[in-house]
Scaffold this motif. Structure first.
Motif, PDB file in Angstrom:
ATOM      1  N   GLU A   1       0.896  -1.351  -0.073  1.00  0.00           N
ATOM      2  CA  GLU A   1       0.156   0.198   0.170  1.00  0.00           C
ATOM      3  C   GLU A   1       0.781   1.367   0.016  1.00  0.00           C
ATOM      4  OE1 GLU A   1      -2.509  -0.130   3.259  1.00  0.00           O
ATOM      5  OE2 GLU A   1      -3.645  -2.064   2.599  1.00  0.00           O
TER       6      GLU A   1
ATOM      7  N   GLU B   1       2.861   4.371  -0.973  1.00  0.00           N
ATOM      8  CA  GLU B   1       2.701   5.189  -2.072  1.00  0.00           C
ATOM      9  C   GLU B   1       3.739   6.387  -2.018  1.00  0.00           C
ATOM     10  OE1 GLU B   1      -0.996   6.268  -3.252  1.00  0.00           O
ATOM     11  OE2 GLU B   1      -1.569   4.429  -3.687  1.00  0.00           O
TER      12      GLU B   1
ATOM     13  N   SER C   1       3.110   8.190   1.652  1.00  0.00           N
ATOM     14  CA  SER C   1       2.157   7.860   2.583  1.00  0.00           C
ATOM     15  C   SER C   1       2.863   7.242   3.976  1.00  0.00           C
ATOM     16  CB  SER C   1       1.318   6.724   2.012  1.00  0.00           C
ATOM     17  OG  SER C   1       2.159   5.372   1.823  1.00  0.00           O
ATOM     18  N   LYS C   2       2.286   6.721   4.949  1.00  0.00           N
ATOM     19  CA  LYS C   2       2.923   6.356   6.045  1.00  0.00           C
ATOM     20  C   LYS C   2       3.952   5.563   5.988  1.00  0.00           C
ATOM     21  CE  LYS C   2       1.537   4.247  10.493  1.00  0.00           C
ATOM     22  NZ  LYS C   2       0.621   3.470  11.237  1.00  0.00           N
TER      23      LYS C   2
ATOM     24  N   GLY D   1       1.856  10.299   6.642  1.00  0.00           N
ATOM     25  CA  GLY D   1       2.406  10.843   5.596  1.00  0.00           C
ATOM     26  C   GLY D   1       2.981  11.769   5.541  1.00  0.00           C
TER      27      GLY D   1
END
Length: 313
Positions: A45, A47, A66-67, A127
């Motif tokens: 996941e 990005e 993202s995170k 993020g």
């Protein structure tokens, strides 16, 4: 500098990396900025995207993702030393900074300067979006005499004019809409002032302040060396000596930055006429603009506009 040698931002995204997103992100940053280990909760996941601009000595980036968490370990430093200082300016999302047993949280509008060859970790729980620049240590040493930066320095751009000016310069250089070729010497000097702090020479502080004053007023046709000198509290003769030490005069700085902005506008906004661009950039004479533009870039302003118009059609 000619049109052919003007640096242009390049965009990288993990979207095209398939399932190996984290590995691709680590490899890209090792090549473009600084080698980091990336810790991601769920790699499928993850990005991230980066706008990169490589100058003669400094490397710039606008980073979003993202995170995740990035770590600069001692083993990584030993195997891939950066020999550089790094600056990170937070635009969105808070960053948790860990170094030498300390933990701090950086918020949007804050700027961190650090030695890229000291262990550090930064976590982005929600993020991030940030601006970054890597500058060789030898340049900072030559400019300020600084030999060691033992721990990260944090500045608030709302209160610190140098941090604010650096964020503005990085942002305009990495704007993919209208990227303005940056004043590399000005960028290095800004980083030098932030890193060296009170050890910065008075002359360098005055030159940095003058460059920032010029950058904010390029559109004003009345901008002059006398006006800049008055704004930074120096006589015109003293300011001239301050700039001479950097190999450039105040009028040359004003003209060079106006031409850079004009080139960026012509390339990004071909619907504007060359006369309109000249006016927007503070030129009082269209003939003078045309002459100096061609001398600087090796092409006419009209040719840049026509080429940009053709590529956008």
């Amino acid at each position: 500098m000619t049109a052919a040698t003007l640096p242009r931002p390049k965009v990288f995204s993990t979207e095209a990396a398939g399932p190996e997103r984290v590995e691709a992100w680590e490899a890209h940053n090792a090549a473009q900025l600084i080698a980091l280990s990336c810790d991601v909760p769920c790699s499928s996941e993850f990005e991230a995207a980066e706008v990169n601009l490589e100058l003669t000595t400094a490397h710039l980036a606008r980073v979003s993702g993202s995170k995740h968490k990035v770590i600069r370990t001692r083993d990584l430093i030993d195997s891939d030393p950066a020999h550089a200082y790094a600056v990170y300016a937070t635009l969105r999302g808070s960053a948790t900074l860990e170094y030498s047993g300390h933990t701090r949280v950086l918020h949007p509008g804050q700027v961190m300067v650090c030695d890229a060859d000291l262990p550090i970790a930064r976590g982005f729980a929600h993020g991030l979006e940030e601006l970054a620049i890597r500058v060789p240590k030898e340049l900072i040493h030559t400019t300020t005499g600084l030999d060691l930066l033992a721990e990260p320095l944090i500045f608030d751009a709302r209160a610190d004019g140098h941090a604010r000016a650096l964020m503005h310069m990085l942002g305009t250089a990495l704007d993919t809409g209208i990227p303005v070729p940056p004043d590399e010497q000005g960028l290095v000097e800004l980083v030098s002032v932030l890193a060296a702090g009170p050890r910065t020479s008075t002359a360098l502080r005055h030159r940095v302040a003058a460059r920032d004053y010029i950058a904010q007023r390029l559109h004003d046709p009345s901008l002059s060396a006398a006006g800049v000198a008055a704004a930074v509290g120096l006589s015109e003769r003293t300011l001239s000596r301050v700039f001479a030490a950097s190999g450039m005069s105040v009028p040359q700085q004003i003209l060079g930055r106006r031409l850079d902005v004009a080139y960026a506008l012509l390339r990004a906004r071909p619907e504007l006429t060359t006369a309109a661009v000249a006016t927007r950039c503070g030129f009082w004479s269209y003939g003078y603009f045309s002459q100096t533009f061609q001398r600087r870039f090796g092409v006419t302003a009209g040719e840049v506009r026509r080429l940009a118009h053709g590529s956008s059609a």
